[in-house]
Each structure stands twice: as structure tokens, then as C-alpha cells.
Design an enzyme around this catalytic site. Structure first.
Site, PDB file in Angstrom:
ATOM      1  N   SER A 261      10.212   9.031   7.265  1.00 56.96           N
ATOM      2  CA  SER A 261      10.083   7.664   7.162  1.00 56.96           C
ATOM      3  C   SER A 261      10.388   7.652   5.759  1.00 56.96           C
ATOM      4  O   SER A 261      11.342   8.189   5.361  1.00 56.96           O
ATOM      5  CB  SER A 261       8.150   8.499   6.731  1.00 56.96           C
ATOM      6  OG  SER A 261       8.268   9.052   5.520  1.00 56.96           O
ATOM      7  N   LYS A 262       9.965   5.828   5.383  1.00 62.28           N
ATOM      8  CA  LYS A 262      10.531   5.130   4.342  1.00 62.28           C
ATOM      9  C   LYS A 262      10.223   5.989   3.468  1.00 62.28           C
ATOM     10  O   LYS A 262      11.771   6.979   2.103  1.00 62.28           O
ATOM     11  CB  LYS A 262      10.668   3.878   3.926  1.00 62.28           C
ATOM     12  CG  LYS A 262      10.219   3.837   2.994  1.00 62.28           C
ATOM     13  CD  LYS A 262      10.561   1.669   2.735  1.00 62.28           C
ATOM     14  CE  LYS A 262      11.046   1.551   1.232  1.00 62.28           C
ATOM     15  NZ  LYS A 262      10.317   1.671   0.141  1.00 62.28           N
ATOM     16  N   ARG A 263       9.533   6.703   2.709  1.00 61.06           N
ATOM     17  CA  ARG A 263       8.629   7.717   1.966  1.00 61.06           C
ATOM     18  C   ARG A 263       9.762   9.035   2.164  1.00 61.06           C
ATOM     19  O   ARG A 263      10.326   9.198   0.943  1.00 61.06           O
ATOM     20  CB  ARG A 263       7.987   8.303   1.868  1.00 61.06           C
ATOM     21  CG  ARG A 263       6.846   8.644   0.748  1.00 61.06           C
ATOM     22  CD  ARG A 263       5.123   8.254   0.736  1.00 61.06           C
ATOM     23  NE  ARG A 263       4.595   7.527   1.649  1.00 61.06           N
ATOM     24  CZ  ARG A 263       3.865   8.181   2.438  1.00 61.06           C
ATOM     25  NH1 ARG A 263       3.588  10.153   2.472  1.00 61.06           N
ATOM     26  NH2 ARG A 263       3.412   7.644   3.489  1.00 61.06           N
ATOM     27  N   ASP A 266      13.086   7.613   0.312  1.00 58.63           N
ATOM     28  CA  ASP A 266      12.775   7.415  -1.282  1.00 58.63           C
ATOM     29  C   ASP A 266      13.481   8.725  -2.385  1.00 58.63           C
ATOM     30  O   ASP A 266      13.423   8.622  -3.459  1.00 58.63           O
ATOM     31  CB  ASP A 266      11.046   6.399  -1.898  1.00 58.63           C
ATOM     32  CG  ASP A 266      11.635   5.328  -1.370  1.00 58.63           C
ATOM     33  OD1 ASP A 266      12.628   4.405  -0.458  1.00 58.63           O
ATOM     34  OD2 ASP A 266      10.318   4.719  -0.453  1.00 58.63           O
ATOM     35  N   GLU A 281       8.625  -5.111  -1.478  1.00 56.27           N
ATOM     36  CA  GLU A 281       9.185  -3.599  -1.682  1.00 56.27           C
ATOM     37  C   GLU A 281      10.520  -4.008  -1.213  1.00 56.27           C
ATOM     38  O   GLU A 281      10.041  -3.087  -0.396  1.00 56.27           O
ATOM     39  CB  GLU A 281       7.753  -2.655  -1.054  1.00 56.27           C
ATOM     40  CG  GLU A 281       8.091  -1.228  -1.402  1.00 56.27           C
ATOM     41  CD  GLU A 281       7.151  -0.635  -0.854  1.00 56.27           C
ATOM     42  OE1 GLU A 281       7.465   1.189  -0.575  1.00 56.27           O
ATOM     43  OE2 GLU A 281       6.193  -0.800  -0.305  1.00 56.27           O
TER      44      GLU A 281
END
Ligand code: GLU
Length: 503
Positions: A261-263, A266, A281
Site C-alpha cells: 500500500s501507499k502507507r 511512505d 494528498e
């Protein structure tokens, strides 16, 4: 095989995840390999999830990756339009066809009523499924008197059209990756095919489009596998031949636990999207992080597909040549950010120095440094092997462009001896007397001076590096001074002695 026609059918709901790019890539490779057609269809029937900019982002991403669209919203083609919102008028008749044949029905239950029922079922520890077991108790054209539901239609009461999923039937089908699958229809619900806002749902729209666009193979993400029994039933109801299906494995987090995931990106500092996403975002992109598109494509191609050999580096043409769905695995592929960098390293090494010099010149310009391209090229040759990205060339060469502003304290402590300033002054005049200031000439002169004097080579060279570079890093010292030239070298020696001085 009859004509191969495949489609990539993203919904423009945000930036395209790298898993989506991989789906597009596999479709593209499969099409090219089989002399087929690659179609881009924009699936935007869910107006509540539409995101401005996402459609262009998808197209730009494919373009950056070198995935060429044969038929699409801008390319056109004989089966258009290729954006579902532009095909709105097509779908209703197909929903009606199913209602007339008895395979679908009108349902008038309001969202609030459904919510209440859902809540009550949950209270009893059950999941609410709108299916054959309960549809008679609901408000629809199967449970209500004909006059009643017809009146509701006439009165313009909102309704949806649901598929009438038969009870207790074995639905069996083949997936090119997962093999033979059998599902009992009683585990499935009466899915909405047509919504009260006059738009088809994904299930109806994509299926009608795949049929009308003569899609031969549906290659898509594993998340759609649970919907496949419904789709198979719909093909049956329409009496259409289904295409062949291949459901691709998930892309997993670096630790292998769950979907990437994007998380994760990040948290660990890597992009999960091909391009920078500038809206709301914002999100990092591989392109802006300095990845080459061919390295990125090569990397994602191997996340799920394996060539069956040790080969890891594949150009797009080689991927097309080698790709086959049979070699796509069933289990999820773990994404390894270090491996992604490794691929870029490999592609950077293959680039000619003059090409890299031009790329690095842009980088320098953006930071206000002007430099002759030939000189940049000679710098590239010195550091190329140590870098994976053009921006890393700067980390290896910044001191070529600017004199040190400070000096590494640890190095001073270790390398700066009492005799160092005097020795560096001597070195300064040795260098000053060099007529020819190339790496070779200066090296020869300096080394013979050190030898003649009986100085310690390490002591001199470490201190020399400290005043020229500011730390104990960088390529061969004489390559550095040959590049920055005599005046700058002498200036840096002077400055180092005066700043570090007597310690
Ligand atoms: N619009 C769907 C998606 O966003 C397409 C699924 C399919 O390929 O059938 O993933």
C-alpha cells in the site's frame, strides 16, 4: 488462437498503483506477443469515486512505461467509445434483456431499509445476503404483485436492477493461472447490475463492454476473482461466449504480510506509483525519484512472472518475446525496494557516459551550476559504478563543484598531525610548479616528492584529501585535482590550512 484482444480497464479514482501498472504491462506483453490489440478502457461509472486528473495520470503513466495503446479514448478504434461514461446509453438495454428473460429483477428496497436489515442480521450474528433465501421477503418485482411493482415504476420510485442468482448451482470455470474453480451459487448474492442513478455497476458495464469490444482474454488483478462466478453466470444469461480469464497475484509488502500500500511506501521511503501524484494528498513517483522507465518496467515485470531462467534484465522487446501467462505464479509477489534500486543501477551502468552527462547537466543547472559537457562526462566516468541514480552522482561529486565549507572533525582528529600544515605548504609549492596539471602528471610529481623526502604517503594524502574534499571520501585524489585544476587546488590547500590550522 483467434484474434487476441485484451484491455486494461482502470477506474480513474486516484493515482495508478504499481500493481495496476503491472496489470497493464502483462496485458500489453500478452497482446504484443500474440500480435493482438491492447485496449485502454476507462471505467468511470462510479461517479462518487471519480477523481479529477486520474484519467490523464493513467495515460501518462502508460506512456512513460512505453506501453502503447492501440485502441483508447484518444486513439479511437472500431469499438468505441472507450470511456464508460460516454457509453452510458448502451447499458440499459442489456439490463432490460436480463429482466425480460427473468434473470434479473427490479428491487425497490431503499438504502435505509437495507441498512436496517443488515444491522438486524448482524445482531443475530449473521451476515445479510440479498439472495434466493430472502429475496421473497424484500421489495422487488419477484416478491410484489405485478400491479404493485409496475405502479412503483410508473410513479418513478427509485429502484435498482439485481441479478437473480440461482440457488444451489455449481458454477465451474477455468482460470489460466488458477486452474479449475467450482463455486456454489448459494454463496453468492443478487448483485446490483444497474443503479438508481441510471448508471450500470462495474459488473454489468465491464461485461457488456468486454463482449462488445470482442475481448479475448481478461487479465486482471486477483481482487476480481471472487466476482468471476457472477460474471460467468452473466455470460450464461446473455448466451455469450466468455473470454478466457487470468487473475494476477497480489503485490505484497516487503515483509510479505499483506497487500502493498501507499502507507508502506511512505513508511519505508519508496514510491508505489509510477509518477508523482500532485493532487490532494500528494504521492511520490518512480519517475521523479530518478528511476528509468525501462528499469521500472523490468522490475515490475518480474513481480509475478518468472522467465524460467536466471535472466533478470529484460528490455521491453525481450519481455514481449519471453512473456507467457503460464509462467505467472499463483501466490503473491513480495516487493523488494532494494531490488528496485538494483534494477536502476543495472540500467544506469548500461548508459553511455555522454548520455548520463546530459542528464546530470540538467540536474546541475537546476542547482545553478554550469559546466562543460565534456568535463561532466569525465566526472561520470569516475563515479558511475558507485551510483544507482543520476541524483546520486551529485552525492559523489559535489566537491568537484564547490570547495568544502567545513571539514570532517573525525578525520581532522585522526589525520591532521602537527607537521601537516608545513607538509601541505610544501605540497602546495610542488603542485604550483607543475606545468601540466593532469591527474597523471601531478601524481608522478607528488609521489616522487614524497619519496624523496621520505614522508609518509598515507599521512600526506589523507590530509590532502581533507583540505580538497572536506572529508575522507571521493575518487582518486589526482583525478579530483586534475579536474578542478591548479588554481582551485591551491586555493583549497590554503583555505584548509588556515581554517584547520594548528588544530
Ligand atoms: N475497473 C476495474 C478496476 O478498476 C477493472 C477490473 C477488470 O479488469 O475487470 O480494477
Amino acid at each position: 488462437m483467434s484474434e487476441v484482444r485484451v484491455r486494461f480497464a482502470p477506474s480513474p479514482t486516484g493515482p495508478l498503483h504499481m500493481g495496476g501498472v503491472r496489470t497493464a504491462l502483462y496485458n500489453y506483453l500478452f497482446a504484443r506477443k500474440n500480435n493482438g490489440t491492447f485496449i485502454l478502457r476507462i471505467e468511470d461509472t462510479d461517479q462518487t469515486r471519480f477523481v479529477e486528473g486520474a484519467e490523464d495520470y493513467i495515460i501518462d503513466s502508460l506512456k512513460w512505461c512505453g506501453i502503447k495503446i492501440d485502441e483508447g479514448i484518444y486513439e479511437g478504434g472500431s469499438y468505441g467509445p472507450y470511456r464508460q461514461s460516454d457509453r452510458k446509453a448502451i447499458y440499459r438495454q442489456y439490463a432490460d434483456m436480463l429482466v425480460s428473460s427473468g434473470d434479473a429483477y427490479y428491487a425497490f428496497d431503499t438504502p435505509e431499509e437495507l441498512e436496517t436489515m443488515r444491522g438486524e442480521s448482524e445482531k443475530d450474528g449473521n451476515t445479510f445476503i440479498y439472495n434466493a433465501a430472502i429475496r421473497d421477503k424484500m421489495k422487488n418485482s419477484l416478491s410484489l404483485e405485478e400491479t404493485v411493482w409496475k405502479k412503483k415504476l410508473e410513479d418513478g420510485e427509485p429502484y435498482v436492477i439485481r441479478y437473480r442468482m440461482p440457488e444451489n448451482e455449481e458454477i465451474s470455470f477455468e482460470d489460466l493461472i488458477r486452474g479449475h474453480i467450482v463455486v456454489n451459487s448459494s454463496t453468492l448474492d443478487d448483485k446490483v447490475l444497474y443503479k438508481s442513478d441510471g448508471m450500470p455497476t462495474y459488473h454489468l458495464a465491464h461485461l457488456v463492454d468486454d463482449h462488445l469490444m470482442k475481448i479475448s482474454h481478461v487479465i486482471r488483478g486477483e481482487e476480481w476473482l471472487p466476482s468471476l462466478p457472477l460474471h460467468i453466470m452473466l455470460y450464461r444469461s446473455f448466451k455469450w461466449n466468455p473470454p478466457l480469464f487470468a487473475h494476477l497475484p497480489l503485490l505484497l509488502k516487503p515483509d510479505g504480510k499483506g497487500k502493498l500500500s501507499k502507507r508502506d511506501g511512505d513508511k519505508m521511503g519508496f514510491p508505489v506509483f509510477p509518477l508523482f501524484w500532485p493532487y490532494g494528498e500528494t504521492a511520490k513517483g518512480y519517475r521523479e525519484e530518478g528511476y528509468y522507465p525501462d528499469a521500472f518496467v523490468n522490475m515490475i515485470a518480474l513481480l509475478g512472472w518468472n522467465p524460467g531462467t536466471e535472466q533478470e534484465i529484460f528490455s521491453m522487446d525481450q519481455l514481449i518475446e519471453s512473456f507467457s501467462i503460464e509462467r505467472v505464479g499463483k501466490s503473491g509477489s513480495r516487493f523488494d525496494p532494494e531490488k528496485a534500486k538494483w534494477f536502476n543501477h543495472q540500467y544506469l551502468q548500461k548508459k553511455e557516459n555522454d548520455v548520463l552527462a546530459m542528464e546530470f547537466r540538467e540536474f546541475l543547472r537546476a542547482r545553478g551550476y554550469q559546466c562543460d559537457i565534456v568535463r561532466i562526462e569525465s566526472l561520470i566516468a569516475l563515479v558511475k559504478e558507485r551510483v544507482s541514480f543520476v541524483k546520486e552522482i551529485w552525492d559523489q561529486t559535489d566537491f568537484f563543484f564547490r570547495a568544502p565549507e567545513s571539514y570532517d572533525q573525525d578525520v581532522i582528529k585522526k589525520r591532521w598531525k602537527e607537521e601537516t600544515p608545513a607538509q601541505l605548504m610544501e605540497l602546495r609549492s610542488v603542485l604550483d610548479s607543475c606545468e601540466e596539471f593532469t591527474a597523471e602528471a601531478t601524481e608522478l610529481t607528488v609521489k616522487s616528492w614524497i619519496e624523496k623526502k621520505g614522508y609518509n604517503m598515507g599521512v600526506i594524502m589523507n590530509a590532502f584529501r581533507l583540505v580538497v574534499v572536506g572529508a575522507s571520501r571521493g575518487p582518486h585524489m589526482f583525478d579530483i585535482i586534475g579536474w578542478i585544476g591548479k588554481d582551485e587546488t591551491l586555493r583549497r590547500i590554503d583555505n584548509g590550512i588556515s581554517v584547520i590550522g594548528k588544530k
